[in-house]
Design a protein around this motif. Structure first.
Motif, PDB file in Angstrom:
ATOM      1  N   TYR A 100      42.373  19.268  67.927  1.00  0.00           N
ATOM      2  CA  TYR A 100      41.920  18.708  69.193  1.00  0.00           C
ATOM      3  C   TYR A 100      40.667  19.457  69.648  1.00  0.00           C
ATOM      4  O   TYR A 100      40.498  20.643  69.372  1.00  0.00           O
TER       5      TYR A 100
ATOM      6  N   GLN B 128      38.404  20.390  73.168  1.00  0.00           N
ATOM      7  CA  GLN B 128      38.413  20.405  74.628  1.00  0.00           C
ATOM      8  C   GLN B 128      37.076  20.940  75.125  1.00  0.00           C
ATOM      9  O   GLN B 128      36.728  22.099  74.871  1.00  0.00           O
TER      10      GLN B 128
ATOM     11  N   GLY C 290      36.306  21.916  81.369  1.00  0.00           N
ATOM     12  CA  GLY C 290      36.807  21.115  82.487  1.00  0.00           C
ATOM     13  C   GLY C 290      37.355  19.762  82.104  1.00  0.00           C
ATOM     14  O   GLY C 290      37.675  18.957  82.987  1.00  0.00           O
TER      15      GLY C 290
ATOM     16  N   LEU D  75      41.970  16.854  76.517  1.00  0.00           N
ATOM     17  CA  LEU D  75      41.937  17.044  75.069  1.00  0.00           C
ATOM     18  C   LEU D  75      41.575  15.749  74.360  1.00  0.00           C
ATOM     19  O   LEU D  75      42.086  14.683  74.695  1.00  0.00           O
TER      20      LEU D  75
ATOM     21  N   PHE E 212      41.539  23.235  69.267  1.00  0.00           N
ATOM     22  CA  PHE E 212      42.954  23.596  69.184  1.00  0.00           C
ATOM     23  C   PHE E 212      43.568  23.033  67.915  1.00  0.00           C
ATOM     24  O   PHE E 212      43.449  21.845  67.620  1.00  0.00           O
TER      25      PHE E 212
ATOM     26  N   GLY F 145      48.019  25.932  69.201  1.00  0.00           N
ATOM     27  CA  GLY F 145      47.482  27.290  69.125  1.00  0.00           C
ATOM     28  C   GLY F 145      46.740  27.608  70.403  1.00  0.00           C
ATOM     29  O   GLY F 145      46.622  26.768  71.309  1.00  0.00           O
ATOM     30  N   SER F 146      46.211  28.819  70.485  1.00  0.00           N
ATOM     31  CA  SER F 146      45.524  29.273  71.706  1.00  0.00           C
ATOM     32  C   SER F 146      44.083  28.788  71.793  1.00  0.00           C
ATOM     33  O   SER F 146      43.436  28.976  72.823  1.00  0.00           O
TER      34      SER F 146
ATOM     35  N   ARG G 183      37.139  29.177  70.492  1.00  0.00           N
ATOM     36  CA  ARG G 183      35.936  28.794  71.250  1.00  0.00           C
ATOM     37  C   ARG G 183      34.744  28.838  70.304  1.00  0.00           C
ATOM     38  O   ARG G 183      34.391  29.904  69.792  1.00  0.00           O
TER      39      ARG G 183
END
Lengths: 115, 111
Positions: free
Chosen positions: B35, B37, B40, B43, B88, B102-103, B106
């Motif tokens: 995914y 993101q 703001g 997903l 993600f 997952g976390s 970036r």
């Protein structure tokens, strides 16, 4: 065909107040999922609902949190007596079927801030 | 229990390929996902792969799955500034009732 809608997009509550988050699934979808995203973290599953039924609430905190998906109207995630730790983005997703999770569509999220 | 892990940050030069890696623990995972993101935003499902596949390609995206090592990767060819986001990795749990995330990694793009 509108996607998953969530409102409000931003919600500010003082400690001790109640927060009500709404999710309207995609047209024709009867499966709704709620996820919470804490700052700088991934999404964590909270609850999975079908119309009028809670299927899996293994991710819901035991107290203060509840969810419903009535026969008519949006799904509601309710948080009573909010605390600062409840500040997060809450995402709703919907699917046509409970088995085809790759068809799970996410809404834009509600960002809850507790002051 | 199920767990999905990925590195937190990746920086690549514009035009290069980005490779984002992920490991997972649930050997009975049915689907694995990537995914995207943006800041703001919600997903966006980029791609998914069935657990019985090794590779899936979709335009600039290539997903590789090593089921033996429980390792999933996402390669973005010719990375552009619009690819800046958090990515993600996710899997369905063994009951297929929810998605485990997952976390997030970036991805930042250098000129």
């Amino acid at each position: 065909n509108a996607g998953v809608m969530q409102n409000p997009r931003h919600l500010v509550r003082r400690r001790g107040q109640e927060a009500r988050l709404r999710c309207s699934p995609m047209k024709g979808h009867s499966h709704v999922y709620w996820y919470r995203q804490l700052p700088e973290e991934g999404l964590k599953f909270m609850v999975y609902l079908q119309k009028e039924n809670i299927i899996d609430e293994s991710g819901m905190p035991k107290e203060r949190f509840s969810a419903e998906f009535p026969k008519e109207g949006p799904s509601i995630l309710r948080i009573q007596q909010v605390v600062r730790g409840d500040s997060a983005a809450y995402f709703c997703a919907s699917s046509l079927s409970g088995t085809d999770l790759y068809e799970q569509y996410f809404g834009p999220g509600t960002r809850l801030t507790v002051t | 229990g199920e767990d999905v892990e990925q590195s937190l940050f990746l920086s690549v030069r514009e035009g290069d390929s980005s490779v984002i890696n992920c490991t997972y623990t649930d050997s009975s995972s049915t689907y694995l996902y990537w995914y995207k993101q943006e800041p703001g935003a919600g997903l966006q499902l980029l791609t998914y792969i069935f657990s019985n596949m090794d590779m899936k390609q979709d335009q600039r995206l290539t997903v590789l799955l090593n089921k033996k090592d429980k390792h999933l990767s996402l390669r973005i060819a010719d990375t552009q500034t619009g690819d800046s986001a958090i990515y993600f990795c996710a899997e369905t749990d063994s009951s297929a009732s929810k998605i485990i995330f997952g976390s997030g990694t970036r991805l930042s793009i250098r000129p």
